[in-house]
Scaffold this active site. Sequence first.
Site, PDB file in Angstrom:
ATOM      1  N   LYS A  89       0.851  -1.289   0.086  1.00 38.48           N
ATOM      2  CA  LYS A  89      -0.038   0.137   0.003  1.00 38.48           C
ATOM      3  C   LYS A  89       0.826   1.166  -0.022  1.00 38.48           C
ATOM      4  O   LYS A  89       0.397   2.263  -0.822  1.00 38.48           O
ATOM      5  CB  LYS A  89      -0.975   0.191   1.136  1.00 38.48           C
ATOM      6  CG  LYS A  89      -1.878  -1.089   1.336  1.00 38.48           C
ATOM      7  CD  LYS A  89      -2.951  -0.884   2.677  1.00 38.48           C
ATOM      8  CE  LYS A  89      -1.942  -0.970   3.962  1.00 38.48           C
ATOM      9  NZ  LYS A  89      -1.626  -2.347   4.366  1.00 38.48           N
ATOM     10  N   ARG A  98      -9.280   2.457   9.190  1.00 36.50           N
ATOM     11  CA  ARG A  98      -8.811   1.077   9.617  1.00 36.50           C
ATOM     12  C   ARG A  98     -10.062   0.069  10.369  1.00 36.50           C
ATOM     13  O   ARG A  98      -9.879  -1.012  10.676  1.00 36.50           O
ATOM     14  CB  ARG A  98      -7.679   1.085  10.150  1.00 36.50           C
ATOM     15  CG  ARG A  98      -6.401   0.058   9.863  1.00 36.50           C
ATOM     16  CD  ARG A  98      -5.361   0.601  10.688  1.00 36.50           C
ATOM     17  NE  ARG A  98      -4.322  -0.211  10.362  1.00 36.50           N
ATOM     18  CZ  ARG A  98      -3.185   0.201  10.013  1.00 36.50           C
ATOM     19  NH1 ARG A  98      -3.180   1.127   9.151  1.00 36.50           N
ATOM     20  NH2 ARG A  98      -1.988  -0.479   9.701  1.00 36.50           N
ATOM     21  N   ARG A 101      11.030  -6.784   4.648  1.00 34.28           N
ATOM     22  CA  ARG A 101      11.189  -5.568   4.905  1.00 34.28           C
ATOM     23  C   ARG A 101      11.726  -5.194   6.267  1.00 34.28           C
ATOM     24  O   ARG A 101      12.449  -4.140   6.433  1.00 34.28           O
ATOM     25  CB  ARG A 101       9.453  -4.801   4.958  1.00 34.28           C
ATOM     26  CG  ARG A 101       9.366  -3.466   5.394  1.00 34.28           C
ATOM     27  CD  ARG A 101       7.962  -2.988   4.993  1.00 34.28           C
ATOM     28  NE  ARG A 101       7.130  -3.207   6.111  1.00 34.28           N
ATOM     29  CZ  ARG A 101       5.834  -2.879   6.225  1.00 34.28           C
ATOM     30  NH1 ARG A 101       5.180  -2.461   4.965  1.00 34.28           N
ATOM     31  NH2 ARG A 101       5.210  -3.103   7.098  1.00 34.28           N
ATOM     32  N   ARG A 149      11.788  -1.517  10.877  1.00 33.47           N
ATOM     33  CA  ARG A 149      10.923  -1.173  11.471  1.00 33.47           C
ATOM     34  C   ARG A 149      10.448  -1.915  12.894  1.00 33.47           C
ATOM     35  O   ARG A 149      10.358  -3.098  12.558  1.00 33.47           O
ATOM     36  CB  ARG A 149       9.537  -1.348  10.416  1.00 33.47           C
ATOM     37  CG  ARG A 149       9.041  -0.026   9.945  1.00 33.47           C
ATOM     38  CD  ARG A 149       7.883   0.039   9.086  1.00 33.47           C
ATOM     39  NE  ARG A 149       6.634  -0.398   9.635  1.00 33.47           N
ATOM     40  CZ  ARG A 149       5.602  -0.423   9.203  1.00 33.47           C
ATOM     41  NH1 ARG A 149       5.439  -0.005   7.987  1.00 33.47           N
ATOM     42  NH2 ARG A 149       4.302  -0.915   9.776  1.00 33.47           N
ATOM     43  N   ARG A 192      -0.758  -7.828  13.598  1.00 33.96           N
ATOM     44  CA  ARG A 192      -1.293  -6.910  12.636  1.00 33.96           C
ATOM     45  C   ARG A 192      -2.123  -7.457  11.695  1.00 33.96           C
ATOM     46  O   ARG A 192      -3.214  -6.863  11.045  1.00 33.96           O
ATOM     47  CB  ARG A 192      -0.158  -6.169  11.995  1.00 33.96           C
ATOM     48  CG  ARG A 192       0.354  -5.210  13.080  1.00 33.96           C
ATOM     49  CD  ARG A 192       1.780  -4.693  12.616  1.00 33.96           C
ATOM     50  NE  ARG A 192       1.845  -3.772  11.150  1.00 33.96           N
ATOM     51  CZ  ARG A 192       2.864  -4.181  10.447  1.00 33.96           C
ATOM     52  NH1 ARG A 192       4.231  -4.805  10.898  1.00 33.96           N
ATOM     53  NH2 ARG A 192       2.754  -3.720   9.251  1.00 33.96           N
TER      54      ARG A 192
HETATM   55  P1  AMP Z   1       0.873   1.132   9.086  1.00 36.29           P
HETATM   56  O1  AMP Z   1       2.462   1.827   8.507  1.00 36.29           O
HETATM   57  O2  AMP Z   1      -0.289   1.473   8.188  1.00 36.29           O
HETATM   58  O3  AMP Z   1       1.074  -0.342   8.772  1.00 36.29           O
HETATM   59  O4  AMP Z   1       0.591   1.505  10.437  1.00 36.29           O
HETATM   60  C1  AMP Z   1       1.521   1.173  11.554  1.00 36.29           C
HETATM   61  C2  AMP Z   1       0.679   0.939  12.940  1.00 36.29           C
HETATM   62  O5  AMP Z   1       0.188   2.232  12.980  1.00 36.29           O
HETATM   63  C3  AMP Z   1      -0.368   0.101  12.843  1.00 36.29           C
HETATM   64  O6  AMP Z   1       0.037  -1.247  13.315  1.00 36.29           O
HETATM   65  C4  AMP Z   1      -1.140   0.779  14.050  1.00 36.29           C
HETATM   66  O7  AMP Z   1      -0.700   0.481  15.216  1.00 36.29           O
HETATM   67  C5  AMP Z   1      -1.087   2.448  13.731  1.00 36.29           C
HETATM   68  N1  AMP Z   1      -1.991   2.924  12.910  1.00 36.29           N
HETATM   69  C6  AMP Z   1      -1.768   3.374  11.771  1.00 36.29           C
HETATM   70  N2  AMP Z   1      -2.787   3.858  11.023  1.00 36.29           N
HETATM   71  C7  AMP Z   1      -3.929   3.319  11.809  1.00 36.29           C
HETATM   72  C8  AMP Z   1      -5.161   3.708  11.928  1.00 36.29           C
HETATM   73  N3  AMP Z   1      -5.810   4.173  10.879  1.00 36.29           N
HETATM   74  N4  AMP Z   1      -6.010   3.605  12.999  1.00 36.29           N
HETATM   75  C9  AMP Z   1      -5.547   3.033  14.316  1.00 36.29           C
HETATM   76  N5  AMP Z   1      -3.989   2.593  14.144  1.00 36.29           N
HETATM   77  C10 AMP Z   1      -3.237   2.938  13.184  1.00 36.29           C
END
Ligand code: AMP
Length: 188
Positions: free
Chosen positions: A16, A90, A129, A135, A146
């Site tokens: 994404k 989300r 990754r 990360r 996740r």
């Molecule tokens: P991502 O980079 O989108 O995979 O997000 C990394 C982490 O940030 C996720 O595992 C959540 O802990 C938090 N996070 C990101 N976007 C959201 C969202 N829209 N709602 C809640 N937590 C989020």
Amino acid sequence: MASEVLLIMGPPGAGKGTQGKRIAARHDLRALSTGDLLRDHVARGTDLGTQAQAIMEAGELVPDHLIVDMVRTELDDMDEVRVLLDGFPRTPGQAVSLDALLAEYGAEMSAVIQLQVPDEELVERLVSRAEQEGRSDDGEATVRKRMEVYAEATRPLLDFYDARNLLVRVDGVGDLDTVTERIEGALA
Ligand code: AMP
């Protein structure tokens, strides 16, 4: 320029972030990734970053109201809402808040891109990754969490958008350019 809102969805590791940035550049949209924004808050040590850090490391979701406020701040400084959303909404609650937010700004969702990638490939991509980017939420237990959170809280949103005829399904397996062209073809 008229407002335009694209959303890219898919499980962790589907691509994404990478594809979202490419599509945003082509459509002259701001790529808005709530994960990137949160990582930036953590790095800067803001209040929000302090609240979010442990939740992110556990692979869980940051509370909806914090996320929605953060997104509102981003939209606030745009004359015209032209965004590609990645990682938001989300949860069903976030999706409802997003509709309300967009309505406030006179915008609406244009299309939702669903990047489809089989589970075995996701795990491989996330492991590599973790090796390349380091990360802190790419460890095995967190990745598993996740994936679960995605399946339970986020995947149902695909039906929500499909029912509104906004969903565009795209095969996310292949090299970067191939996938980008598929997305463009599907949006056209
Ligand atoms: P991502 O980079 O989108 O995979 O997000 C990394 C982490 O940030 C996720 O595992 C959540 O802990 C938090 N996070 C990101 N976007 C959201 C969202 N829209 N709602 C809640 N937590 C989020």
